[in-house]
Design a protein around this motif. Structure first.
Motif, PDB file in Angstrom:
ATOM      1  N   PRO A   1      42.302  39.961  42.980  1.00 47.07           N
ATOM      2  CA  PRO A   1      41.637  38.856  43.675  1.00 47.07           C
ATOM      3  C   PRO A   1      40.190  39.218  44.028  1.00 47.07           C
ATOM      4  N   GLN A   2      39.308  38.238  43.911  1.00 47.62           N
ATOM      5  CA  GLN A   2      37.884  38.457  44.138  1.00 47.62           C
ATOM      6  C   GLN A   2      37.589  39.034  45.516  1.00 47.62           C
ATOM      7  N   ASN A   3      38.291  38.560  46.537  1.00 47.16           N
ATOM      8  CA  ASN A   3      38.061  39.090  47.888  1.00 47.16           C
ATOM      9  C   ASN A   3      38.371  40.570  47.956  1.00 47.16           C
ATOM     10  N   ASP A   4      39.481  40.950  47.315  1.00 44.38           N
ATOM     11  CA  ASP A   4      39.878  42.357  47.323  1.00 44.38           C
ATOM     12  C   ASP A   4      38.885  43.222  46.543  1.00 44.38           C
ATOM     13  N   ILE A   5      38.494  42.749  45.397  1.00 40.80           N
ATOM     14  CA  ILE A   5      37.550  43.521  44.587  1.00 40.80           C
ATOM     15  C   ILE A   5      36.206  43.625  45.289  1.00 40.80           C
ATOM     16  N   ALA A   6      35.785  42.556  45.939  1.00 42.11           N
ATOM     17  CA  ALA A   6      34.513  42.593  46.663  1.00 42.11           C
ATOM     18  C   ALA A   6      34.582  43.620  47.788  1.00 42.11           C
ATOM     19  N   TRP A   7      35.711  43.640  48.494  1.00 43.90           N
ATOM     20  CA  TRP A   7      35.876  44.612  49.580  1.00 43.90           C
ATOM     21  C   TRP A   7      35.883  46.032  49.032  1.00 43.90           C
TER      22      TRP A   7
END
Length: 94
Positions: free
Chosen positions: A15-21
């Protein structure tokens, strides 16, 4: 580390949120490591400069003592020469 970050950026199944974090944390970690390394380098420079300064102070202190002793000898010799000249003047005046 940077290669891993780039690889993570290309993954699509996280998920984009996870990868961004994850990317943010990895980049932060790299920055922190760079800061720590720079602080260590600056600390080594400071320690080296402090030791050089201590050595220079010791050198100057020793030099100062030698100059003081030399000046004391000169003053003693001048006082003696003045006393001899004064005695000669007193003897000539009599």
């Amino acid at each position: 580390m940077k290669e891993r970050i780039e690889r993570l950026k290309k993954l699509t199944y996280i998920p984009q949120n996870d990868i961004a974090w994850l990317i943010e944390q990895a980049e932060l970690s790299v920055k922190q490591r760079e800061i720590i390394e720079e602080n260590k380098r600056q600390q080594e420079i400071t320690v080296h400069q402090f030791r050089q300064t201590q050595e220079e102070i010791r050198h100057l202190s020793g030099e100062s003592r030698r100059h003081k002793k030399a000046l004391e000898k000169i003053i003693t010799n001048l006082n003696f020469a003045i006393q001899v000249a004064q005695n000669e003047l007193d003897g000539a005046a009599e």
